[in-house]
Design a protein around this motif. Sequence first.
Motif, PDB file in Angstrom:
ATOM      1  N   PHE A   1     -38.616 -21.450  39.355  1.00 43.04           N
ATOM      2  CA  PHE A   1     -38.974 -21.799  37.986  1.00 43.04           C
ATOM      3  C   PHE A   1     -39.213 -23.288  37.755  1.00 43.04           C
ATOM      4  CE2 PHE A   1     -35.358 -18.623  37.472  1.00 43.04           C
ATOM      5  CZ  PHE A   1     -36.136 -17.523  37.790  1.00 43.04           C
ATOM      6  N   ASN A   2     -38.243 -24.160  38.124  1.00 46.22           N
ATOM      7  CA  ASN A   2     -38.350 -25.600  37.868  1.00 46.22           C
ATOM      8  C   ASN A   2     -38.587 -25.908  36.392  1.00 46.22           C
ATOM      9  OD1 ASN A   2     -37.875 -26.129  40.544  1.00 46.22           O
ATOM     10  ND2 ASN A   2     -40.005 -26.485  41.046  1.00 46.22           N
ATOM     11  N   LEU A   3     -37.867 -25.212  35.513  1.00 49.48           N
ATOM     12  CA  LEU A   3     -37.943 -25.492  34.087  1.00 49.48           C
ATOM     13  C   LEU A   3     -36.991 -26.636  33.742  1.00 49.48           C
ATOM     14  CD1 LEU A   3     -37.904 -21.823  32.731  1.00 49.48           C
ATOM     15  CD2 LEU A   3     -39.887 -23.298  33.144  1.00 49.48           C
ATOM     16  N   LEU A   4     -37.315 -27.347  32.680  1.00 48.28           N
ATOM     17  CA  LEU A   4     -36.441 -28.422  32.201  1.00 48.28           C
ATOM     18  C   LEU A   4     -35.347 -27.797  31.345  1.00 48.28           C
ATOM     19  CD1 LEU A   4     -39.291 -30.932  31.363  1.00 48.28           C
ATOM     20  CD2 LEU A   4     -37.784 -30.955  33.350  1.00 48.28           C
ATOM     21  N   ARG A   5     -34.120 -27.916  31.783  1.00 49.48           N
ATOM     22  CA  ARG A   5     -32.989 -27.210  31.161  1.00 49.48           C
ATOM     23  C   ARG A   5     -32.744 -27.590  29.712  1.00 49.48           C
ATOM     24  NH1 ARG A   5     -28.138 -28.111  35.200  1.00 49.48           N
ATOM     25  NH2 ARG A   5     -27.897 -29.606  33.548  1.00 49.48           N
ATOM     26  N   VAL A   6     -33.062 -28.813  29.330  1.00 44.62           N
ATOM     27  CA  VAL A   6     -32.770 -29.274  27.964  1.00 44.62           C
ATOM     28  C   VAL A   6     -33.867 -28.889  26.969  1.00 44.62           C
ATOM     29  CG1 VAL A   6     -31.319 -31.180  28.738  1.00 44.62           C
ATOM     30  CG2 VAL A   6     -33.759 -31.566  28.358  1.00 44.62           C
ATOM     31  N   LEU A   7     -34.982 -28.367  27.462  1.00 43.53           N
ATOM     32  CA  LEU A   7     -36.077 -27.956  26.590  1.00 43.53           C
ATOM     33  C   LEU A   7     -36.051 -26.456  26.357  1.00 43.53           C
ATOM     34  CD1 LEU A   7     -39.078 -30.018  28.058  1.00 43.53           C
ATOM     35  CD2 LEU A   7     -37.495 -30.665  26.232  1.00 43.53           C
ATOM     36  N   SER A   8     -36.587 -26.023  25.227  1.00 45.31           N
ATOM     37  CA  SER A   8     -36.722 -24.590  24.948  1.00 45.31           C
ATOM     38  C   SER A   8     -37.858 -24.031  25.815  1.00 45.31           C
ATOM     39  CB  SER A   8     -37.051 -24.380  23.467  1.00 45.31           C
ATOM     40  OG  SER A   8     -38.366 -24.849  23.187  1.00 45.31           O
ATOM     41  N   ALA A   9     -37.967 -22.719  25.817  1.00 44.93           N
ATOM     42  CA  ALA A   9     -39.063 -22.079  26.540  1.00 44.93           C
ATOM     43  C   ALA A   9     -40.402 -22.602  26.016  1.00 44.93           C
ATOM     44  CB  ALA A   9     -38.977 -20.565  26.384  1.00 44.93           C
ATOM     45  N   PHE A  10     -40.536 -22.678  24.704  1.00 47.68           N
ATOM     46  CA  PHE A  10     -41.757 -23.186  24.077  1.00 47.68           C
ATOM     47  C   PHE A  10     -42.058 -24.609  24.544  1.00 47.68           C
ATOM     48  CE2 PHE A  10     -44.429 -24.922  20.774  1.00 47.68           C
ATOM     49  CZ  PHE A  10     -45.190 -23.858  20.335  1.00 47.68           C
ATOM     50  N   GLU A  11     -41.064 -25.457  24.521  1.00 43.42           N
ATOM     51  CA  GLU A  11     -41.239 -26.855  24.914  1.00 43.42           C
ATOM     52  C   GLU A  11     -41.563 -26.994  26.400  1.00 43.42           C
ATOM     53  OE1 GLU A  11     -38.200 -28.898  21.672  1.00 43.42           O
ATOM     54  OE2 GLU A  11     -37.399 -27.971  23.501  1.00 43.42           O
ATOM     55  N   ASN A  12     -41.009 -26.107  27.233  1.00 35.67           N
ATOM     56  CA  ASN A  12     -41.315 -26.143  28.665  1.00 35.67           C
ATOM     57  C   ASN A  12     -42.787 -25.842  28.924  1.00 35.67           C
ATOM     58  OD1 ASN A  12     -39.297 -26.541  30.991  1.00 35.67           O
ATOM     59  ND2 ASN A  12     -38.055 -25.573  29.395  1.00 35.67           N
ATOM     60  N   VAL A  13     -43.394 -24.997  28.115  1.00 32.04           N
ATOM     61  CA  VAL A  13     -44.820 -24.700  28.260  1.00 32.04           C
ATOM     62  C   VAL A  13     -45.642 -25.849  27.685  1.00 32.04           C
ATOM     63  CG1 VAL A  13     -46.684 -23.115  27.613  1.00 32.04           C
ATOM     64  CG2 VAL A  13     -44.425 -22.212  28.223  1.00 32.04           C
ATOM     65  N   GLU A  14     -45.255 -26.304  26.516  1.00 29.99           N
ATOM     66  CA  GLU A  14     -45.996 -27.368  25.834  1.00 29.99           C
ATOM     67  C   GLU A  14     -46.019 -28.675  26.627  1.00 29.99           C
ATOM     68  OE1 GLU A  14     -46.106 -29.533  21.472  1.00 29.99           O
ATOM     69  OE2 GLU A  14     -44.189 -28.804  22.252  1.00 29.99           O
ATOM     70  N   VAL A  15     -44.943 -28.984  27.313  1.00 28.76           N
ATOM     71  CA  VAL A  15     -44.843 -30.268  28.025  1.00 28.76           C
ATOM     72  C   VAL A  15     -45.942 -30.419  29.075  1.00 28.76           C
ATOM     73  CG1 VAL A  15     -43.212 -29.648  29.887  1.00 28.76           C
ATOM     74  CG2 VAL A  15     -43.181 -31.950  28.919  1.00 28.76           C
ATOM     75  N   ALA A  16     -46.369 -29.335  29.670  1.00 24.99           N
ATOM     76  CA  ALA A  16     -47.453 -29.414  30.665  1.00 24.99           C
ATOM     77  C   ALA A  16     -48.731 -29.951  30.027  1.00 24.99           C
ATOM     78  CB  ALA A  16     -47.707 -28.039  31.273  1.00 24.99           C
TER      79      ALA A  16
END
Length: 179
Positions: free
Chosen positions: A33-48
């Motif tokens: 996954f390599n998701l950012l733990r402090v961000l929400s699911a929405f924010e993890n997509v948006e950050v890209a």
Amino acid sequence: GEVIFQGRALSKMGDGQRTDLRAKDIGFIFQMFNLLRVLSAFENVEVAMRFAGKGRKERIARTKELMDRVGLTERARHQPRHLSGGENQRVAIARALANNPALVLADEPTGNLDSKTGTGILELLRDICDRENQTVIMVTHDFRAASYADRVLVLRDGRICGEAKIKGAADTHRALNQL
């Protein structure tokens, strides 16, 4: 050898050019996954899309669309630690698709999903190839996942040992076992 991507030799690009290429033209679906733990699911997509320089309205609209496509609209505000493994994988897939990349590199994209959700994701990846003219390169041990591909290269001990033209799930197992 040399890698040519969209008519450009990667070896002749500077660091900034390669970073820009990764941000805008290549989507990565990591097995872990390599998701950012402090961000929400929405924010993890948006950050890209932030890294690719997209505007706020565009980022929000695209993220909503992708969260819906991967079936996570109701879970969009949850952080990764509050999501199941399969949900985290779907967030990672949405993030990889966020910038409409020309190429998606997928490492076992259905490895953490139940069969129904996995089928939905495979259909989504197939759909982006067919309708959005994107290329997906998938690494998998799953014959069912391989059956969604147009072309399957088989690796053994780090070398390509064969190729199978696939016409469906039943054909996949037989074709790959003959290599």
